[in-house]
Motif scaffolding. Structure first.
Motif, mmCIF file in Angstrom:
data_model
loop_
_atom_site.group_PDB
_atom_site.id
_atom_site.type_symbol
_atom_site.label_atom_id
_atom_site.label_comp_id
_atom_site.label_asym_id
_atom_site.label_seq_id
_atom_site.Cartn_x
_atom_site.Cartn_y
_atom_site.Cartn_z
ATOM 1 N N SER A 117 2.620 6.145 10.250
ATOM 2 C CA SER A 117 1.947 4.943 9.242
ATOM 3 C C SER A 117 1.032 4.061 9.879
ATOM 4 C CB SER A 117 3.238 4.401 8.709
ATOM 5 O OG SER A 117 4.039 5.105 7.907
ATOM 6 N N THR B 296 -4.335 4.501 13.614
ATOM 7 C CA THR B 296 -5.959 4.582 13.098
ATOM 8 C C THR B 296 -6.863 5.242 14.219
ATOM 9 O OG1 THR B 296 -6.483 2.427 14.153
ATOM 10 C CG2 THR B 296 -5.895 2.453 11.821
ATOM 11 N N PRO C 52 -10.452 5.132 14.630
ATOM 12 C CA PRO C 52 -12.147 4.987 14.308
ATOM 13 C C PRO C 52 -12.882 5.551 15.468
ATOM 14 C CG PRO C 52 -11.302 2.966 15.227
ATOM 15 C CD PRO C 52 -9.929 3.810 15.080
ATOM 16 N N TYR D 58 -15.268 4.396 17.336
ATOM 17 C CA TYR D 58 -15.533 3.440 18.452
ATOM 18 C C TYR D 58 -14.343 3.267 19.610
ATOM 19 C CZ TYR D 58 -14.147 0.486 14.436
ATOM 20 O OH TYR D 58 -13.428 0.319 13.281
ATOM 21 N N VAL E 41 0.685 -4.330 13.804
ATOM 22 C CA VAL E 41 0.003 -4.600 12.610
ATOM 23 C C VAL E 41 -1.578 -4.370 12.910
ATOM 24 C CG1 VAL E 41 -0.886 -6.514 10.938
ATOM 25 C CG2 VAL E 41 1.571 -5.856 11.398
ATOM 26 N N VAL F 49 -5.043 -4.559 16.026
ATOM 27 C CA VAL F 49 -5.642 -3.886 16.852
ATOM 28 C C VAL F 49 -5.663 -4.518 18.054
ATOM 29 C CG1 VAL F 49 -7.836 -2.499 17.409
ATOM 30 C CG2 VAL F 49 -7.219 -2.653 15.015
ATOM 31 N N THR G 254 -16.531 -0.931 7.408
ATOM 32 C CA THR G 254 -15.693 -1.881 7.583
ATOM 33 C C THR G 254 -14.645 -1.412 8.868
ATOM 34 O OG1 THR G 254 -15.802 -2.220 5.399
ATOM 35 C CG2 THR G 254 -13.898 -3.191 6.273
ATOM 36 N N HIS G 255 -14.226 -2.330 9.453
ATOM 37 C CA HIS G 255 -13.119 -1.837 10.536
ATOM 38 C C HIS G 255 -11.884 -1.167 10.004
ATOM 39 C CE1 HIS G 255 -10.564 -2.074 14.093
ATOM 40 N NE2 HIS G 255 -11.729 -2.453 14.787
ATOM 41 N N SER G 256 -11.656 -0.110 10.884
ATOM 42 C CA SER G 256 -10.438 0.773 10.318
ATOM 43 C C SER G 256 -9.056 -0.101 10.144
ATOM 44 C CB SER G 256 -10.139 1.758 11.450
ATOM 45 O OG SER G 256 -9.855 1.110 12.615
ATOM 46 N N THR G 257 -9.115 -1.291 10.553
ATOM 47 C CA THR G 257 -7.861 -1.918 10.327
ATOM 48 C C THR G 257 -7.578 -2.492 8.818
ATOM 49 O OG1 THR G 257 -6.324 -3.653 11.592
ATOM 50 C CG2 THR G 257 -8.498 -4.403 10.984
ATOM 51 N N LYS H 251 -5.874 0.486 7.172
ATOM 52 C CA LYS H 251 -4.521 0.374 7.573
ATOM 53 C C LYS H 251 -3.956 -0.994 7.079
ATOM 54 C CE LYS H 251 -1.907 -0.706 11.861
ATOM 55 N NZ LYS H 251 -1.823 -0.453 13.294
#
Lengths: 517, 517
Positions: A352, A355, A357, A359, A378, A380, B213-216, B219
């Motif tokens: 769940s 992520t 990305p 980078y 929650v 990064v 946009t940041h992957s967070t 999420k």
């Protein structure tokens, strides 16, 4: 190529390094930190004599400090002076040995040192590659603590044959985050199970906790999108010392299933905030199993006590739950913030929360042989929290940590014994750990309302003295005083003084009320 | 009364204080911290010569340190020795001046000092009463920073007439948390607006952000329960330098409305992680206004630059958004973690996040004259993060902070200029701040695939030297190298050395590939 620099592909045109501002100049760092250490030394030596709860009015600080940011630099001593003169007098001193409110925020020399070093290294270990040592130290610290708690191997990342099992752990900032991420994992699993198209099925999912569960659980459920109407607060009462009754839980869950709903998650608490009630972990797990619901154990405070064999029985049945969290910042001498979460199947969590990305891609992550801790939280970014927790265990060892827990419990027991010997008071619920819930009981013609008024007056009068700080709760409709032992500078004499003060204040209140004492 | 103690209501029966374990003994604290300061001094003096990225294999630490927690206490020196010998060699040194990966985690002497003092005081300021000074210092620090950023008064808690406006701010741990809490507030507002029965309407809510946009963010949307099918990633391209095109955003939102969906939230980024693209804040706000959608600005990295007048235009239009967050831990010399969130209407946030358990009730909160910061974040517990942020501004002043930003940008510009003067390379997108996105461009018969291979080889070869650490991204289908200037110990000579190393490695790769250079 768009540059005015005529000297191709070279840095010769760079000006020599100017003697510019060096925010991390090693000499400045040492100087500022030495001043800070001197401040801390003085603070610990004198905090006992400061009012625990300050007598400041809202807005006091903006009247003492300038309202606009300075444009020019100032010597560090200016900040230290304002800290001493404006900040300290407005502090609620959680480090005071006269602090008996909430749960204490315990701390230790080793923890502060670990936090300091982590702050200076200032790494952001979102992936293993971004700081292998921080990731592995966190895994190791969690593994050590799991051993102290005698958690089953299934929760531990490196303990099954072949090195990696399905279990895993992560250090988070708060119990709330531990609840949130496990709620989300359970939510997604339940949605998949019922074949929900996207989140459409979320209105059928139900979650459960005893009415004594911390309010942050109910908030976390709302954050995760559960329907407020489906968040069940299971009533408790004195017959179970305010722990959840598994039979009642079963009844509520079965009724939901009969109504076409899907029990998804149960939070069991070991040591509630209000009164240190202990939900029966094993029995809750057994009920949940019938419904395939996720069971989380919130042992934020009392989990630390479970490193002592005599308290470990409070976790009996933990091998059948899905996740457990506890906060060494509450009672294991580790400064804020440090909440440990273990899950039995880390993939259910990362499924769940993962992520990927571009980078952050790297060979180590791609290989599948490492843990990227960002996928269990929650955010990064993450601090190197494992260091302080490891330093605490490395330096004090199981023996000192256990001694510390036992000493707090012994002091709480002595306080409890004293309360029991004074006819004006009662201990409202059995003391399980180092929290005593007591009150002036209705006596000598006092009504329940009189008692509530007297207890409020006692608390407020006591707190106004600045010589002790206690908090309150309501248990079974009664206004109750909470006396939480455990502030790290606390010794028996502080508990003794607080008790004498309580007796004195109570006598004053009783005589003022014209009620004989 | 249940006690065996026959001496009623007195503590005479207490044993004299034993010479027990004192976790916060002031002399121990001073001694451990002095050792830590010495370590930090040496670390900053020597980190330049350490490999930035360590050459360790997964599992290395568990082979060096004991796998079980010690039962006995050990001198603190043991932990320090193991730190030096086992932990440091496995660190990715974010503090190294040769670190050019991700965004740097900037830091300063004042910030570390503030963090240290906060760790030692170890307060938990969930409510104003639980630490008035910490709450008010956080409000003040946010107010100062808002002034440096020239945020509109509407975002600032204490700036409207009468003392308190509707605006408010909070310091959180991560941008992800800032996104999550504002997403939840926007979600709840949209559900109320459409008259949803509980969360039933959630399947109609849509959220938007550029694909950069940041992957967070994506999420955080899932954490908050938004339907994965309703999370729109708006495509960007080179024609807008990978910023969102407001016309395209409008089109996507209108299509959703036409389909009966409810646009709820838009995240605009000022300085994307991948390439430092800047979404046009004002134009996004104008589009959003037509749909009553919440606009959040994520300025995690580049927000710090906006304290300089010459960069402030990137926030133009911010007076029309609902919330903005930026992270001083990224570029304002404040160690982790420190993410500042401001909202225009704090009540919309607290309406979704407020809890009011009995054990936290107090007169100050009841009076409505104070801010309880727990109601603007996920958790309850919170560190005293305002202190370090305030100390940074108090000590360095706007002048030094701006100087620091400008110095980083100047170094990045010099690197960019150097890249532009070398025909083998190209700068892939315009440099907006201190991040340069560049690559070996296809030349001398190289295909795009050859170029990708060469750039990967360059990055990996460079990183393996230990003398520099850079990261990569993919922009518009191209594999691109990210060179982020700004590590707090960095000087021009480090940028220069990195560039020389890049040139040398590139020459090696090119000759090895039998491609003429």
């Amino acid at each position: 190529m768009g540059s005015l620099d005529s000297n191709p592909a070279s840095f010769d045109a760079f000006a020599a390094d100017a003697e510019g501002f060096q925010p991390l100049n090693a000499d400045d760092v040492r100087s500022y930190l030495h001043k800070s250490v001197d401040f801390i030394y003085d603070y610990y030596k004198s905090v006992e004599s400061m009012p625990v709860l300050p007598g400041v009015e809202p807005g006091y600080l903006s009247r003492l400090l300038q309202s606009a940011p300075p444009s020019a630099a100032a010597p560090f001593d200016i900040a230290m002076k304002e800290l001493r003169e404006a900040v300290v007098p407005g502090m609620t001193h959680w480090a005071s040995p006269n602090f008996f409110a909430f749960f204490p925020a315990t701390n230790s020399a080793a923890a502060i040192a670990g936090e300091l070093i982590a702050s200076a290294m200032n790494t952001v270990g979102f992936t293993w590659q971004a700081n292998p040592a921080a990731t592995e130290m966190e895994v190791l610290a969690l593994d050590w603590l799991a051993q102290l708690l005698r958690l089953p191997d299934s929760f531990i990342m490196n303990r099954t044959s072949g090195g990696r099992g399905t279990g895993g752990g992560v250090i988070l900032g708060t119990t709330s985050e531990a609840m949130l991420v496990t709620l989300v994992a359970a939510r997604d699993a339940a949605l998949r199970r019922i074949g929900s198209d996207g989140v459409a099925g979320i209105t059928r999912l139900t979650v459960y906790a005893a009415d004594q569960t911390h309010s942050t659980f109910f908030k976390a459920c709302r954050l995760a999108g559960f329907d407020p109407a489906n968040i069940r607060s299971v009533p408790t009462g004195p017959e179970t010392d305010f722990a959840v009754d598994p039979a009642k839980l079963l009844e509520v869950m079965q009724a939901d299933v009969d109504a076409g709903l899907v029990p998804t998650y149960i939070c069991a608490t070991v040591g509630t905030t209000s009164s240190n009630a202990v939900d029966p972990v094993g029995a809750v797990a057994d009920v949940a199993a019938a419904f395939n619901a996720w069971v989380h154990v919130d042992a934020a405070y009392a989990g630390s006590a479970c490193i002592c064999p005599e308290f470990r029985h409070h976790l009996a049945g933990v091998e059948r739950v899905d996740s457990i969290s506890m906060s060494p910042h509450k009672w294991l001498m580790t400064c804020l913030d440090c909440t440990c979460l273990w899950v039995r199947d880390a993939h259910r969590l990362t499924g769940s929360l993962e992520t990927n990305p571009e980078y952050l891609k790297n060979d180590a992550s791609d290989s599948g042989t490492v843990t990227d801790l960002k996928d269990m939280q929650v955010g990064v970014g993450r601090r190197f929290r494992g260091l302080k927790l490891w330093m605490v265990m490395r330096t004090y060892g199981a023996a000192r940590l256990q001694e510390h827990i036992r000493s707090d419990v012994a002091m709480a027991k002595m306080f409890e014994d004293a309360v029991r010997t004074d006819d004006r008071f009662e201990v409202v619920v059995p003391r399980n750990f180092a929290l005593v819930c007591f009150r002036i009981k209705p006596h000598g013609g006092m009504t329940e309302e009189d008692a509530e008024r007297a207890n409020r007056e006692l608390m407020e009068g006591l707190n106004r003295t600045g010589k002790a700080y206690i908090a309150h709760t309501v248990i079974g409709g009664k206004f109750v005083l909470r006396f939480a032992v455990g502030s790290s500078l606390q010794e028996e004499r502080h508990v003794r003084s607080a008790w004498e003060l309580i007796r004195k204040k109570t006598a004053e209140i009783m005589s003022g009320d014209k009620v004989s004492v």
